[in-house]
Design a protein around this motif. Structure first.
Motif, PDB file in Angstrom:
ATOM      1  N   LYS A 335      58.231 -14.457  25.058  1.00  0.00           N
ATOM      2  CA  LYS A 335      58.466 -13.264  25.875  1.00  0.00           C
ATOM      3  C   LYS A 335      57.825 -13.437  27.251  1.00  0.00           C
ATOM      4  O   LYS A 335      56.636 -13.737  27.351  1.00  0.00           O
ATOM      5  CB  LYS A 335      57.903 -12.023  25.189  1.00  0.00           C
ATOM      6  N   ALA A 336      58.634 -13.211  28.288  1.00  0.00           N
ATOM      7  CA  ALA A 336      58.141 -13.368  29.665  1.00  0.00           C
ATOM      8  C   ALA A 336      57.053 -12.362  29.986  1.00  0.00           C
ATOM      9  O   ALA A 336      56.126 -12.661  30.757  1.00  0.00           O
ATOM     10  CB  ALA A 336      59.310 -13.228  30.647  1.00  0.00           C
ATOM     11  N   ASP A 337      57.140 -11.167  29.418  1.00  0.00           N
ATOM     12  CA  ASP A 337      56.122 -10.136  29.680  1.00  0.00           C
ATOM     13  C   ASP A 337      54.757 -10.580  29.150  1.00  0.00           C
ATOM     14  O   ASP A 337      53.723 -10.361  29.807  1.00  0.00           O
ATOM     15  CB  ASP A 337      56.516  -8.805  29.017  1.00  0.00           C
ATOM     16  N   TYR A 338      54.761 -11.204  27.983  1.00  0.00           N
ATOM     17  CA  TYR A 338      53.497 -11.691  27.417  1.00  0.00           C
ATOM     18  C   TYR A 338      52.925 -12.816  28.277  1.00  0.00           C
ATOM     19  O   TYR A 338      51.714 -12.856  28.540  1.00  0.00           O
ATOM     20  CB  TYR A 338      53.707 -12.173  25.985  1.00  0.00           C
ATOM     21  N   PHE A 339      53.792 -13.719  28.714  1.00  0.00           N
ATOM     22  CA  PHE A 339      53.352 -14.801  29.610  1.00  0.00           C
ATOM     23  C   PHE A 339      52.711 -14.217  30.868  1.00  0.00           C
ATOM     24  O   PHE A 339      51.660 -14.678  31.319  1.00  0.00           O
ATOM     25  CB  PHE A 339      54.539 -15.687  29.991  1.00  0.00           C
ATOM     26  N   SER A 340      53.344 -13.190  31.436  1.00  0.00           N
ATOM     27  CA  SER A 340      52.820 -12.555  32.647  1.00  0.00           C
ATOM     28  C   SER A 340      51.440 -11.950  32.398  1.00  0.00           C
ATOM     29  O   SER A 340      50.542 -12.051  33.249  1.00  0.00           O
ATOM     30  CB  SER A 340      53.797 -11.476  33.129  1.00  0.00           C
ATOM     31  N   GLN A 341      51.244 -11.342  31.214  1.00  0.00           N
ATOM     32  CA  GLN A 341      49.943 -10.751  30.869  1.00  0.00           C
ATOM     33  C   GLN A 341      48.862 -11.829  30.762  1.00  0.00           C
ATOM     34  O   GLN A 341      47.745 -11.666  31.261  1.00  0.00           O
ATOM     35  CB  GLN A 341      50.055  -9.989  29.550  1.00  0.00           C
ATOM     36  N   VAL A 342      49.211 -12.927  30.090  1.00  0.00           N
ATOM     37  CA  VAL A 342      48.251 -14.024  29.922  1.00  0.00           C
ATOM     38  C   VAL A 342      47.903 -14.625  31.278  1.00  0.00           C
ATOM     39  O   VAL A 342      46.731 -14.913  31.571  1.00  0.00           O
ATOM     40  CB  VAL A 342      48.840 -15.117  28.984  1.00  0.00           C
ATOM     41  N   PHE A 343      48.919 -14.817  32.125  1.00  0.00           N
ATOM     42  CA  PHE A 343      48.706 -15.379  33.456  1.00  0.00           C
ATOM     43  C   PHE A 343      47.776 -14.479  34.270  1.00  0.00           C
ATOM     44  O   PHE A 343      46.836 -14.969  34.920  1.00  0.00           O
ATOM     45  CB  PHE A 343      50.053 -15.544  34.170  1.00  0.00           C
ATOM     46  N   LYS A 344      48.024 -13.168  34.236  1.00  0.00           N
ATOM     47  CA  LYS A 344      47.192 -12.235  35.010  1.00  0.00           C
ATOM     48  C   LYS A 344      45.754 -12.237  34.508  1.00  0.00           C
ATOM     49  O   LYS A 344      44.804 -12.176  35.296  1.00  0.00           O
ATOM     50  CB  LYS A 344      47.769 -10.830  34.936  1.00  0.00           C
ATOM     51  N   SER A 345      45.597 -12.318  33.192  1.00  0.00           N
ATOM     52  CA  SER A 345      44.251 -12.350  32.616  1.00  0.00           C
ATOM     53  C   SER A 345      43.487 -13.603  33.055  1.00  0.00           C
ATOM     54  O   SER A 345      42.284 -13.550  33.308  1.00  0.00           O
ATOM     55  CB  SER A 345      44.348 -12.311  31.089  1.00  0.00           C
ATOM     56  N   TYR A 346      44.196 -14.731  33.181  1.00  0.00           N
ATOM     57  CA  TYR A 346      43.554 -16.003  33.557  1.00  0.00           C
ATOM     58  C   TYR A 346      43.358 -16.125  35.071  1.00  0.00           C
ATOM     59  O   TYR A 346      42.284 -16.522  35.533  1.00  0.00           O
ATOM     60  CB  TYR A 346      44.402 -17.169  33.048  1.00  0.00           C
ATOM     61  N   VAL A 347      44.393 -15.794  35.842  1.00  0.00           N
ATOM     62  CA  VAL A 347      44.369 -16.022  37.291  1.00  0.00           C
ATOM     63  C   VAL A 347      43.846 -14.811  38.071  1.00  0.00           C
ATOM     64  O   VAL A 347      43.240 -14.967  39.128  1.00  0.00           O
ATOM     65  CB  VAL A 347      45.791 -16.413  37.794  1.00  0.00           C
ATOM     66  N   GLY A 348      44.093 -13.597  37.529  1.00  0.00           N
ATOM     67  CA  GLY A 348      43.673 -12.391  38.246  1.00  0.00           C
ATOM     68  C   GLY A 348      44.814 -11.671  38.922  1.00  0.00           C
ATOM     69  O   GLY A 348      44.620 -10.636  39.569  1.00  0.00           O
ATOM     70  N   CYS A 349      46.032 -12.213  38.826  1.00  0.00           N
ATOM     71  CA  CYS A 349      47.218 -11.566  39.390  1.00  0.00           C
ATOM     72  C   CYS A 349      48.433 -12.008  38.593  1.00  0.00           C
ATOM     73  O   CYS A 349      48.367 -12.977  37.832  1.00  0.00           O
ATOM     74  CB  CYS A 349      47.389 -11.913  40.870  1.00  0.00           C
ATOM     75  N   THR A 350      49.542 -11.311  38.743  1.00  0.00           N
ATOM     76  CA  THR A 350      50.754 -11.676  38.016  1.00  0.00           C
ATOM     77  C   THR A 350      51.372 -12.925  38.626  1.00  0.00           C
ATOM     78  O   THR A 350      51.055 -13.287  39.764  1.00  0.00           O
ATOM     79  CB  THR A 350      51.793 -10.541  38.076  1.00  0.00           C
ATOM     80  N   PRO A 351      52.269 -13.608  37.900  1.00  0.00           N
ATOM     81  CA  PRO A 351      52.949 -14.771  38.477  1.00  0.00           C
ATOM     82  C   PRO A 351      53.667 -14.451  39.778  1.00  0.00           C
ATOM     83  O   PRO A 351      53.651 -15.241  40.724  1.00  0.00           O
ATOM     84  CB  PRO A 351      53.938 -15.174  37.373  1.00  0.00           C
ATOM     85  N   SER A 352      54.293 -13.272  39.854  1.00  0.00           N
ATOM     86  CA  SER A 352      55.003 -12.876  41.083  1.00  0.00           C
ATOM     87  C   SER A 352      54.035 -12.692  42.244  1.00  0.00           C
ATOM     88  O   SER A 352      54.316 -13.107  43.378  1.00  0.00           O
ATOM     89  CB  SER A 352      55.781 -11.581  40.853  1.00  0.00           C
ATOM     90  N   GLU A 353      52.880 -12.088  41.979  1.00  0.00           N
ATOM     91  CA  GLU A 353      51.874 -11.898  43.028  1.00  0.00           C
ATOM     92  C   GLU A 353      51.304 -13.242  43.475  1.00  0.00           C
ATOM     93  O   GLU A 353      51.085 -13.468  44.666  1.00  0.00           O
ATOM     94  CB  GLU A 353      50.755 -10.980  42.517  1.00  0.00           C
ATOM     95  N   TYR A 354      51.076 -14.128  42.503  1.00  0.00           N
ATOM     96  CA  TYR A 354      50.556 -15.467  42.833  1.00  0.00           C
ATOM     97  C   TYR A 354      51.553 -16.224  43.689  1.00  0.00           C
ATOM     98  O   TYR A 354      51.190 -16.863  44.683  1.00  0.00           O
ATOM     99  CB  TYR A 354      50.274 -16.233  41.550  1.00  0.00           C
ATOM    100  N   ARG A 355      52.827 -16.132  43.325  1.00  0.00           N
ATOM    101  CA  ARG A 355      53.891 -16.805  44.063  1.00  0.00           C
ATOM    102  C   ARG A 355      53.926 -16.321  45.514  1.00  0.00           C
ATOM    103  O   ARG A 355      54.015 -17.111  46.447  1.00  0.00           O
ATOM    104  CB  ARG A 355      55.229 -16.532  43.383  1.00  0.00           C
TER     105      ARG A 355
END
Length: 362
Positions: A335-355
């Motif tokens: 699930k892409a939503d779960y990936f986004s949650q994990v990414f935000k927890s690790y990086v501090g922002c969502t994949p879209s914000e990081y991009r």
């Protein structure tokens, strides 16, 4: 034949250039085409080209951004811009970035031929200069062999792989030794330090071959044109980059089973990694490798798997080739939503914000 890459979002312009019959007579071959700067960078990363002919104004990454990215990466490829009379402000930026020439649209076959003739003269001279530089480099390296030992490089590799910051002190001493030897000749010093880093990189790859699967490892860019202070900064940054990577991915662990665990995770980063799969691969129990990893690294194996995946996700975003849901699928998340949650927890922002923040938006 010199290889040319054409970059233009206008299909008609690309078609016109492909139909031009004078390429070979001037010593060129049209070897590739791209519709914007991002696609051009991907092609330049995969294939060798000698010349880029690019439109200045394009959707996505334009010609100025493409040229800037090339120069920031140490790529001095010959670039010609296709422009209109209204592109004057862009033209000034191109000059600052070192564009070779401009062709004003629309242009005739004769005008294109004259430009290619100038490029041919430039590239021929560049080739001659490169041959002379290679001779100079060879002589410089041969003369340096009596001043420092290969053991210096081997020791540096060993300390880097131990994850110790002593590698930076060791690198500093090696640099000062080479600076003393070259007696203020920045050109010769650049050759020596670039060669030493190449040897260090090879030593690391020899010790841990699968480390090449890590996409964010230090890259060996050209030292050409730098003064002594800049050379030292680049040299030390390269060494410290290796130390940070070794520690981040637990590659300094001396335990052979720990190394195998890390190797498995890194080599299978684009899969749905289960701790049970690692245990089965290494013929040990799930509980045993979980306890071992926690004891040696100080955190859970599941957290390590997430770290490796999220660092790889950052790399995939930087390539600009994939949507967020595609990266989620590549990394084995259902699930892409779960990936986004994990990414935000690790990086501090969502994949879209990081991009967006990193300038990789497309």
């Amino acid at each position: 034949m010199y290889r040319v890459l054409v970059v233009d979002d206008d299909v008609a312009v690309r078609y016109m250039l492909k139909r031009y019959k004078g390429w070979e007579s001037f010593g060129f071959v049209l070897a590739g085409e791209a519709s914007d700067g991002r696609e051009a960078l991907r092609k330049l990363d995969k294939e060798p080209f000698d010349v880029v002919i690019s439109d200045i104004k394009m959707p996505g990454m334009d010609g100025i951004e493409l040229l800037s990215e090339l120069r920031n990466n140490g790529n001095d490829i010959c670039v010609l811009f296709l422009s209109t009379h209204s592109d004057f402000s862009y033209a000034k930026q191109g000059i600052r970035l070192g564009v070779f020439d401009y062709l004003t649209k629309p242009f005739s076959d004769e005008t294109l031929g004259e430009a290619l003739d100038r490029v041919k003269v430039y590239l021929d001279e560049k080739k001659k200069q490169k041959a002379l530089v290679n001779i100079y480099n060879k002589n410089a390296l041969e003369s340096s062999q009596v001043y420092y030992s290969k053991n210096d490089e081997k020791k540096l590799v060993s300390v880097i792989l131990s994850g110790s910051l002593e590698a930076i002190n060791l690198g500093d001493r090696l640099f000062e030794k080479m600076a003393q030897f070259t007696e203020g000749d920045a050109k010769k010093l650049a050759i020596l330090m670039e060669n030493i880093l190449l040897e260090v990189d090879e030593g690391i790859y020899k010790a841990i071959p699968w480390i090449k699967n890590l996409k964010n490892r230090p890259s060996n860019k050209s030292f050409e044109g730098m003064d002594e202070k800049e050379l030292k900064e680049r040299f030390i940054d390269h060494i410290s980059g290796w130390v940070r990577l070794v520690v981040k991915f637990e590659l300094h662990q001396s335990d052979s089973l720990m190394r195998k665990i890390c190797e498995y995770v890194i080599n299978h980063v684009e899969e749905d990694i289960k701790i049970e799969n690692i245990a089965n691969e290494l013929y040990v129990s799930r509980d045993y490798i979980g306890k071992l990893f926690k004891q040696k690294a100080g955190y859970n194996l599941s957290e390590y798997i997430t770290k490796v995946k999220m660092e790889h996700a950052k790399y995939l975003i930087s390539k600009g080739e994939y949507k967020n849901y595609e990266i989620s699928e590549i990394l084995g998340y259902k699930k892409a939503d779960y990936f986004s949650q994990v990414f935000k927890s690790y990086v501090g922002c969502t994949p879209s914000e990081y991009r967006k923040n990193a300038g990789f938006d497309f």
